[in-house]
Write a protein that holds these residues in place. Structure first.
Motif, PDB file in Angstrom:
ATOM      1  N   ASP A  27       0.847  -1.190   0.000  1.00  0.00           N
ATOM      2  CA  ASP A  27       0.000   0.000   0.000  1.00  0.00           C
ATOM      3  C   ASP A  27       0.889   1.249   0.000  1.00  0.00           C
ATOM      4  OD1 ASP A  27      -1.907   1.926   0.254  1.00  0.00           O
ATOM      5  OD2 ASP A  27      -2.593   1.320   2.256  1.00  0.00           O
ATOM      6  N   PHE A  28       1.099   1.779  -1.189  1.00  0.00           N
ATOM      7  CA  PHE A  28       1.966   2.943  -1.320  1.00  0.00           C
ATOM      8  C   PHE A  28       1.136   4.215  -1.173  1.00  0.00           C
ATOM      9  CE2 PHE A  28       3.988   6.255  -3.963  1.00  0.00           C
ATOM     10  CZ  PHE A  28       5.231   6.316  -3.352  1.00  0.00           C
ATOM     11  N   ASN A  29       1.493   5.036  -0.184  1.00  0.00           N
ATOM     12  CA  ASN A  29       0.812   6.325   0.024  1.00  0.00           C
ATOM     13  C   ASN A  29      -0.705   6.223   0.052  1.00  0.00           C
ATOM     14  OD1 ASN A  29       3.054   7.873   0.311  1.00  0.00           O
ATOM     15  ND2 ASN A  29       3.047   8.723  -1.765  1.00  0.00           N
ATOM     16  N   GLY A  30      -1.207   5.154   0.641  1.00  0.00           N
ATOM     17  CA  GLY A  30      -2.659   5.001   0.754  1.00  0.00           C
ATOM     18  C   GLY A  30      -3.368   4.722  -0.562  1.00  0.00           C
ATOM     19  N   MET A  31      -2.625   4.333  -1.597  1.00  0.00           N
ATOM     20  CA  MET A  31      -3.266   4.072  -2.893  1.00  0.00           C
ATOM     21  C   MET A  31      -3.918   2.687  -2.963  1.00  0.00           C
ATOM     22  SD  MET A  31      -0.412   5.641  -5.478  1.00  0.00           S
ATOM     23  CE  MET A  31      -1.337   5.320  -6.984  1.00  0.00           C
ATOM     24  N   GLY A  32      -3.581   1.826  -1.972  1.00  0.00           N
ATOM     25  CA  GLY A  32      -4.172   0.480  -1.980  1.00  0.00           C
ATOM     26  C   GLY A  32      -3.478  -0.462  -2.941  1.00  0.00           C
TER      27      GLY A  32
END
Ligand SMILES: *Cc1c(COP(=O)(O)O)cnc(C)c1O
Length: 363
Positions: A27-32
């Motif tokens: 999960d990069f920067n809340g991108m899922g």
């Protein structure tokens, strides 16, 4: 528990960098989703990529008139790309050979792409130690470029003084000592390096090239090796190694955070001095490279009694000291102390060397 990893490459990556990549993996920067799953065309990825380039420019002090290209194909790929991009069919290039990798680069050019003048720039001195022979590093009149490898990973030889090549561009392979000490980029026409030794996972290669040297590639140079094509498409002509590029960015942040390449140089001197000083004081091990030309990152050494090699490696492994076996062309041992290796890694290694020597009647 992390092992002590002295592998020459792929090699150790700082634990902080590994942990950050792990935390962001799914999960990069809340991108899922993770960076490894993202299109390289997405703005979120492009930001990662170009922030990494900007940071590399900053920590290496790379001037505007140099292009920075993120590629694949490794050092070997660039051994071909260099003549294909620079050398006219009827031209010739000087190759300063200081060990295994510069020799490979010379052969790649001479056997496939064009004429070379091969200068043998290392030999054994009276003490039986290898030395770099700067008297051989004279450019031939009319050479299109002069090629040098600043750190011979296999031989444990590093070049600290640069030859004066006048107007002839100096092209340097820095695969194994990039970012280990400050380098004046303006002294070079081009710098190439793979990321897998001091920066990131394997599969990422970087070329830093002075812009006036772009646009000279041979017609049949594969587009993917043509530096001006890569420059035009900002290293996204095809799918880059997006994950390694991202991890390189994390490594650049780590370097900046600890004080830049000056600080890394200080640490690398401390680590390698510790190891070489012990080896020189010992009657059990020897280093076959003259003091002045020893690599700070690849310490190549031998046991005086080579029959103990297997036992040495097995004992090291038991203690979680990995990757000490020398390159197959030289044998012996090699401890790579790249940027990611903390000073403690050199201390642990010296302690092991001492104890192994003492338990076999040496010192
Ligand atoms: C490892 C290395 C290479 C070869 O790199 P690849 O990415 O495996 O092609 C070339 N030059 C030097 C100095 C190296 O250390």
């Amino acid at each position: 528990m992390r092992a002590w990893n002295y592998s020459a490459g792929p090699s150790m990556i700082p634990t902080e960098v590994m942990a950050k990549a792990q935390a962001e993996f799914c999960d990069f920067n809340g991108m899922g989703l993770g960076v490894v799953e993202m299109s390289h065309r997405w703005p979120e990825y492009m930001k990662v990529a170009y922030d990494a380039e900007a940071l590399l420019r900053k920590i290496m002090n790379i001037p505007e008139n140099y292009a920075v290209l993120f590629e694949q194909g490794g050092g070997r790929g660039q051994f071909a790309a260099i003549p294909l991009n620079l050398l006219p069919e009827d031209g010739f290039a000087d190759y300063f050979v200081t060990g295994h990798w510069s020799s490979c680069a010379e052969k790649e050019c001479a056997e496939r792409y064009g004429k070379t003048v091969r200068h043998e720039c290392f030999h054994k001195n009276e003490d039986g130690q290898y030395v770099v022979d700067f008297s051989q590093m004279k450019v031939t009149e009319g050479a299109t470029y002069a090629y040098i490898c600043l750190n011979e990973t296999v031989n444990g030889i590093e070049v600290f003084d640069l030859p004066d090549t006048g107007d002839v561009p100096l092209i340097a392979d820095m695969s194994s000592n990039i970012l280990t000490r400050p380098i004046d980029v303006t002294k070079f026409g081009a710098i190439i390096f793979g990321a897998q030794k001091n920066i990131a996972p394997a599969g990422l290669t970087v070329t830093i090239v002075r812009r006036d040297l772009l646009g000279k590639a041979r017609k049949y140079c594969p587009s993917i090796l043509d530096w001006s094509v890569l420059d035009k498409y900002e290293s996204m002509y095809n799918t880059p190694n997006s994950f390694a590029w991202y991890m390189a960015g994390l490594a650049f942040e780590w370097i900046e955070g600890l004080g830049g390449v000056q600080e890394l140089e200080r640490r690398n001197i401390a680590k390698s001095d510790m190891l070489y000083d012990y080896i020189d004081s010992s009657d059990f091990y020897k280093c076959q490279v003259a003091k002045s030309d020893r690599s700070r990152v690849n310490c190549v050494f031998n046991l005086n009694n080579e029959e103990l090699n297997q036992e040495f490696l097995a004992e090291a492994k038991k203690r979680n000291l990995l990757g000490l076996k020398g390159h197959k062309v030289l044998g012996g041992m090699r401890a790579s102390l790249y940027n990611a290796m903390p000073i403690e890694g050199a201390e642990v290694l010296v302690k092991f060397l001492k104890e192994f020597a003492q338990s076999h009647g040496g010192k």
